[in-house]
Design a protein around this motif. Sequence first.
Motif, short mmCIF file in Angstrom:
data_model
loop_
_atom_site.label_atom_id
_atom_site.label_comp_id
_atom_site.label_asym_id
_atom_site.label_seq_id
_atom_site.Cartn_x
_atom_site.Cartn_y
_atom_site.Cartn_z
N UNK A 292 0.83 -1.18 -0.13
CA UNK A 292 -0.20 0.18 -0.01
C UNK A 292 0.75 1.15 -0.10
N UNK A 293 1.98 1.15 0.10
CA UNK A 293 3.06 2.09 0.29
C UNK A 293 2.94 3.00 -1.00
N UNK A 294 2.72 2.34 -2.25
CA UNK A 294 2.62 2.90 -3.49
C UNK A 294 1.34 3.53 -3.67
N UNK A 295 0.00 2.83 -3.19
CA UNK A 295 -1.12 3.36 -3.50
C UNK A 295 -1.31 4.59 -2.58
N UNK A 296 -0.82 4.88 -1.23
CA UNK A 296 -0.69 5.76 -0.57
C UNK A 296 -0.07 6.95 -1.07
N UNK A 297 1.21 6.73 -1.47
CA UNK A 297 1.87 7.60 -2.07
C UNK A 297 1.44 8.34 -3.36
N UNK A 298 0.87 7.62 -4.22
CA UNK A 298 0.04 8.02 -5.48
C UNK A 298 -1.05 9.02 -5.07
N UNK A 299 -1.69 8.73 -3.97
CA UNK A 299 -2.56 9.64 -3.54
C UNK A 299 -1.91 10.97 -3.00
N UNK A 300 -1.00 10.81 -2.32
CA UNK A 300 -0.27 12.11 -1.89
C UNK A 300 0.27 12.92 -2.96
N UNK A 301 0.87 12.22 -4.00
CA UNK A 301 1.26 12.84 -5.42
C UNK A 301 0.32 13.90 -6.11
N UNK A 302 -0.74 13.06 -6.10
CA UNK A 302 -1.83 13.79 -6.62
C UNK A 302 -2.45 15.02 -6.03
N UNK A 303 -2.57 14.71 -4.69
CA UNK A 303 -3.01 15.85 -3.92
C UNK A 303 -1.91 16.93 -3.94
N UNK A 304 -0.66 16.64 -3.71
CA UNK A 304 0.42 17.56 -3.63
C UNK A 304 0.66 18.50 -4.86
N UNK A 305 0.69 17.70 -6.01
CA UNK A 305 0.69 18.32 -7.46
C UNK A 305 -0.42 19.22 -7.55
N UNK A 306 -1.61 18.95 -7.08
CA UNK A 306 -2.71 19.67 -7.41
C UNK A 306 -2.78 20.92 -6.54
N UNK A 307 -2.08 21.00 -5.31
CA UNK A 307 -1.90 22.00 -4.27
C UNK A 307 -1.06 22.96 -5.02
N UNK A 308 0.07 22.37 -5.47
CA UNK A 308 1.05 23.15 -6.29
C UNK A 308 0.79 23.61 -7.75
N UNK A 309 -0.49 23.55 -8.15
CA UNK A 309 -0.94 23.85 -9.36
C UNK A 309 -0.13 23.35 -10.45
N UNK A 310 0.52 22.05 -10.26
CA UNK A 310 1.43 21.60 -11.51
C UNK A 310 0.71 20.33 -12.03
N UNK A 311 -0.56 20.02 -12.07
CA UNK A 311 -1.41 19.16 -12.81
C UNK A 311 -1.69 19.85 -14.08
N UNK A 312 -1.32 19.14 -14.96
CA UNK A 312 -1.51 19.48 -16.56
C UNK A 312 -3.21 18.94 -16.81
N UNK A 313 -4.14 19.82 -16.74
CA UNK A 313 -5.59 19.72 -17.01
C UNK A 313 -5.93 19.24 -18.22
#
Length: 313
Positions: A292-313
């Motif tokens: 589950x490390x991988x799944x939890x970190x994917x959730x974290x990366x998704x959230x963090x990139x969105x906070x940093x406005x780095x998601x390519x929409x």
Amino acid sequence: MIHLPNLKHISDEDIADILERAHKIKRNPRDYTSLLPQQTLGMLFQKTSTRTRVSFEAGMTELGGSAIFIDWNASNFILTDVAYEIEYMSRNVDCIMARLLHHEDIQTIVAASQVPVINGCCEKYHPCQALTDLFTIQEYTDKPLDQVTLVYAGVQNNVSNSLTLICERLGTQLILATPDPDPQGESADADVQNAIQSSSNIEHTTDINSAVREADFVYTDTWIDMQYFNDTSRTAENKATLEKMLPYQLNETLLEGRSCKIMHDMPIHADFEISPGLVRDPRSVIFEQAANRKHAQKGLLWWLFEQADQLIQ
Ligand code: CP
């Protein structure tokens, strides 16, 4: 910019949001293979790792991005100021994950970086592990997190510190069944000690037998920090620690008749903090937790990139 040096500076709602994103990705991984296209995670390691490295690298790849592994000792981090190297590095990657010996170097990195920084474990905190642990608990119980009892048995360290911080926030009942911690120890943290002393859902006991009676989950970790376990200059000290800690071992006798799930963040030192039989016991969720490390970190990366406005929409 939001960083994750520990779990102290993000809200309870953000923690819940990260966990929910992780569950969504785990349920439907193919829906998220283009989440982070052309995004690069720089992974800096001053200490050994299996899970943190594999899970972040595989996670970034599966989200459509990529990861670069940097060995501190094989790079120019050994030659110059951390801040200079990080400022350079952060002009080339979109996020940095660092596993370092000292939290003060994580703080230096946070100050010098132009991109979000994730603490991949230092001597005081292991926030990614704690997110994974609560994610795993959610998978193995129907109870809401504020009705779960988690017993952490062993030594108070970076892993128990982050568990304490996240359980305090989410209302999970955490019993730390450990010897009294050394207030001068390298993992000592005032906020964690304050949580243990004043939070109604965090408790410390030296009585592991009574603690496990209440457990929905029991959790252990290495008794000796990873960088010291095979250190021959500490043979006598390590032997003394192992003998002192044996009453806190998770084994068949301690958990006889208990229906609790068994957790361990790995790497495992079988016959020390846990018996080999319990690692493979039907109650063990250790390998699921590690995966589950991988799944939890994917959730974290998704959230963090969105906070940093780095998601390519
Ligand atoms: N639990 C954990 O952080 O594993 P590694 O040290 O192998 O990364």
